[in-house]
Design an enzyme around this catalytic site. Structure first.
Site, PDB file in Angstrom:
ATOM      1  N   GLY A   1       0.824  -1.219   0.000  1.00 18.00           N
ATOM      2  CA  GLY A   1       0.000   0.000   0.000  1.00 18.00           C
ATOM      3  C   GLY A   1       0.845   1.250   0.000  1.00 18.00           C
ATOM      4  O   GLY A   1       1.931   1.314  -0.595  1.00 18.00           O
ATOM      5  N   SER A   2       0.360   2.250   0.730  1.00 21.43           N
ATOM      6  CA  SER A   2       0.950   3.595   0.633  1.00 21.43           C
ATOM      7  C   SER A   2       2.365   3.690   1.180  1.00 21.43           C
ATOM      8  O   SER A   2       3.063   4.670   0.873  1.00 21.43           O
ATOM      9  CB  SER A   2       0.047   4.605   1.360  1.00 21.43           C
ATOM     10  OG  SER A   2      -1.188   4.735   0.680  1.00 21.43           O
ATOM     11  N   VAL A   3       2.821   2.754   1.982  1.00 18.33           N
ATOM     12  CA  VAL A   3       4.209   2.830   2.429  1.00 18.33           C
ATOM     13  C   VAL A   3       5.166   2.678   1.247  1.00 18.33           C
ATOM     14  O   VAL A   3       6.343   3.060   1.335  1.00 18.33           O
ATOM     15  CB  VAL A   3       4.502   1.755   3.507  1.00 18.33           C
ATOM     16  CG1 VAL A   3       3.751   2.057   4.796  1.00 18.33           C
ATOM     17  CG2 VAL A   3       4.151   0.358   3.002  1.00 18.33           C
TER      18      VAL A   3
END
Length: 732
Positions: A449-451
């Protein structure tokens, strides 16, 4: 027959009287009548073996020599022993010989035949034997007179006697052959087969005692044991000798902590089996109590027990062994050959029966046991305990969830703590489920995801696509292929700064930056940051994750990949990405092994140095850290819950999915990865939580805050000296 003369006999060689007159003895007849008398013993002695007298033989030989003119050796003319004259055998009673020794025709009134038996000459006779007498030629047979048929008398041949010399030689050879065979065999036994026979004799007297080698320990970075071997005892039964199974089981049950029924079942006789374990790893004092009972068919022997002082402390890392000290999971399995020792043995001569003791001066050889080497991990036991406690408390808010936490030293790549939830007690692994024993940080495959956006921003900075001051208008959504990607925090097309995009986790802004960067360069930086391949931290079965190859990209991939979807990674891989950013852009391979300690001499061997490579320049890494610091600083940012009092924190939240064999699982994976102090990071903490109901977002950031706070205090890191910068999300 006339009476025997009373005169003394005359010797044949000297002419002395021996019972008859000279004339009678010389002529062989009666001197009174002139007739040839009957030969007596005296007359018989006067004849040679051929029937002649000695004198006649001499006269005949002298006459022959006169005619031929030859003289013979007088010594060779001796006929024989004068004292052993030939005996005259008379047929008819009278001899018909003349003085010259010639046979004359006998009177017609007498049919007597004279035969003589020669006497064997003695070797010392002076005279030579006369030549054989030739018979006169026979007159031709008258035709009118039939030939007289002489009876043929065939003299029987005497039996052939055995030759004693031949028999003696044969016997001697046979005896010598026997002795030679025995001698060769003795030499062969003494010189050639001596070691074999001597060894066979010694083998019957040898006693062998195994000297078990203790298994190496697993230690934390301070030397505190996480797993070690201790001497113990095992209790066994010989079912063929147990007299009363139930009574024996009742006595052993309280000492072994095993139900009576289970012990009785183990002691049940099964064929000819004479051995059955009743318990392993029994404490020595308890084993002595069992020996004191002197139960028939019950024995105690040396054993080894793997002791895990912390129980579940780093259990998912350390793993466990079998009762035979064979590593089955975790580091115990991965480094089994290193941890396992080499058993020794003692071999000595001993007597039998009551003399079963070492023989003084006898054969004795001891091969010392070689203890296994010990592993010194990079794990800090105290930090590991706190991280596990925090993760367990936070995960208690979700049901059926899986959590992973990693604490790394960004400068060295050392893993200081690596926790999993659920966990188990490594001292009693049989009471756990296989899923409880998995090491989540290395086996938990997720869409990060956004990491993942930190990779996209870092690659764009390094490639010069953007600068730290770049701003751009950001729409509320963007379409890539057949997929629409939207932002939670709507910008409504206003210009946003890079810190603002990161603080609000803008999908649209990140996708637009990735479009400028390009597919190939993005994939290249994913690999540089360590995605798509195992980190090699040392855990068995570590997942490699997977990057979407360029040829498999679809239209929607240009939107999903930059924001961390269509990417498979593990929590440890993502922690290494942020450690690279914290380490001024240099990637350092994560690792768990610090050094190896030799079990014999205590010699320490450092682990192989980790792999390192530059990914970002220090300036771009510092700029990226500042951008990430906005996540915990900007109001209403996604990572405000991860703030650590007194320290500046740079990090990123993420929401992804869990993948099992490439299949998306229900629920969400919430994560937070951050570093502190942000101005000069020392440590990186990553927390991943998967929950079927999607509650992980409320767990990850608070868990990070506690873990990072303890880590900074534990290592006495001074608080940040300055305040975080002020960020403008929508610059004017």
């Amino acid at each position: 027959m006339p009476p025997r003369s009373d005169e003394p006999r005359r010797d044949a060689t000297t002419g002395s009287r021996r019972g008859s007159s000279r004339g009678a003895a010389g002529r062989g007849g009666d001197p009174r009548t002139g007739e040839p008398g009957v030969g007596g013993i005296s007359d018989a002695r006067a004849y040679t073996p051929r029937g002649r007298t000695i004198r006649e033989s001499s006269e005949q030989r002298a006459g022959r020599e006169e005619r031929t003119g030859q003289r013979r050796n007088p010594r060779a003319s001796r006929s024989g022993d004068p004292f052993r004259p030939a005996l005259q055998v008379l047929d008819g009673g009278r001899a018909a010989t003349t003085r010259a020794g010639r046979r004359e025709n006998a009177p017609t009134t007498r049919a007597g035949v004279i035969r003589t038996v020669p006497a064997r000459p003695r070797p010392d006779d002076d005279e030579e034997l006369p030549p054989p007498r030739r018979r006169p030629a026979r007159a031709p047979r008258r035709p009118d007179r039939p030939a007289a048929r002489r009876p043929s008398r065939k003299r029987p041949r005497p039996p052939k006697l055995a030759e004693p010399r031949r028999r003696l030689r044969l016997g001697t050879l046979l005896v010598l052959a026997i002795f030679a065979t025995i001698g060769i065999r003795l030499v062969f036994l003494q010189a050639v087969n001596t070691p074999a026979y001597a060894g066979a004799g010694v083998d019957d007297r040898l006693t062998r005692v195994d000297l078990p080698a203790p298994r190496g320990a697993i230690l934390d970075r301070t030397g505190a044991p996480l797993a070690r071997s201790v001497e113990a005892r095992y209790v066994f039964a010989d079912p063929t000798r147990v007299k009363d199974r139930m009574a024996t089981a009742r006595l052993l049950s309280p000492l072994l902590g095993v139900p009576v029924s289970e012990l009785a079942e183990k002691m049940k006789r099964r064929g000819d089996s004479q051995f059955q374990y009743l318990a392993r790893g029994v404490d020595i004092p308890r084993a002595k109590q069992i020996e004191a009972l002197e139960l028939a068919g019950i024995g105690v022997h040396r054993d080894e027990r793997r002791e895990v002082p912390g129980g579940d402390l780093a259990a998912n890392l350390v793993g466990f062994t079998s009762q035979d000290m064979v590593g089955l999971e975790g580091l115990e399995a991965r480094y089994d050959d290193l941890l396992e020792g080499v058993d020794g043995k003692r071999v000595y001569e001993a007597g039998l029966g009551d003399l079963n003791a070492p023989i003084p001066g006898g054969y004795s050889m001891t091969t010392p046991a070689k203890p296994g080497s010990s592993l010194v991990l990079t794990i800090d036991r105290d930090l590991q305990y706190q991280v596990q406690q925090v993760l367990g408390r936070q995960m208690a808010q979700t049901r059926g969830s899986v959590g992973a936490a990693v604490v790394m030293d960004s400068r060295t790549g050392e893993v200081l703590a690596q926790a999993s939830h659920p966990t188990y007690n490594a001292a009693k692994p049989e009471q756990s489920q296989p899923t409880d024993r998995e090491d989540a940080p290395t086996s938990f495959v997720v869409d990060p995801g956004s990491v993942h956006k930190a990779i996209t921003f870092g690659a764009a900075l390094q490639e010069g696509v953007i600068t730290p001051d770049t701003t751009m208008p950001v729409a509320n959504s963007i379409t890539q292929g057949d997929t629409v990607f939207s932002d939670t925090h709507r910008a409504n097309g206003r210009r946003m700064s890079l810190p603002g995009m990161m603080a609000y986790s803008s999908n649209v802004g990140t996708i637009e930056i990735a479009d400028k960067l390009g597919r190939d360069r993005l994939i290249d930086y994913q690999k540089r940051f360590g995605l798509g391949q195992p980190t090699g931290v040392g855990m068995p079965g570590e997942a490699s994750g997977r990057l979407l190859p360029a040829e498999e990209w679809s239209g929607s991939s240009y939107g999903s990949v930059p924001i961390g979807h269509s990417v498979d990674a593990t929590p440890l891989q993502m922690a290494a990405v942020y450690a690279t950013i914290a380490n001024d852009g240099t990637y350092v391979q994560p690792h768990l092994i610090k050094e190896v300690v030799d079990g014999q001499g205590g010699r320490r061997t450092p682990a192989e140095p980790p792999v390192t490579r530059p990914v970002l320049s220090p300036a771009n890494a510092a700029a990226l850290r500042t951008i990430l610091e906005a996540v915990t600083t900007v109001d209403d940012a996604t990572g405000v819950a991860a703030r650590v009092p007194g320290y500046r924190v740079a990090g990123k939240t993420g929401t992804g999915w869990r993948l099992v064999d490439g299949v998306k699982q229900p629920g969400e994976v919430a994560s937070f990865i951050g570093m502190a102090p942000a101005e000069k990071p020392r440590y990186v903490v990553a927390v991943f939580v998967w929950s079927p109901g999607g509650e992980g977002g409320t767990v990850a950031a608070p868990a990070f805050r506690e873990m990072m706070g303890f880590t900074l205090r534990h290592y006495r890191v001074p608080p940040s000296g300055g305040k975080a910068p002020k960020f403008e999300v929508f610059p004017r």
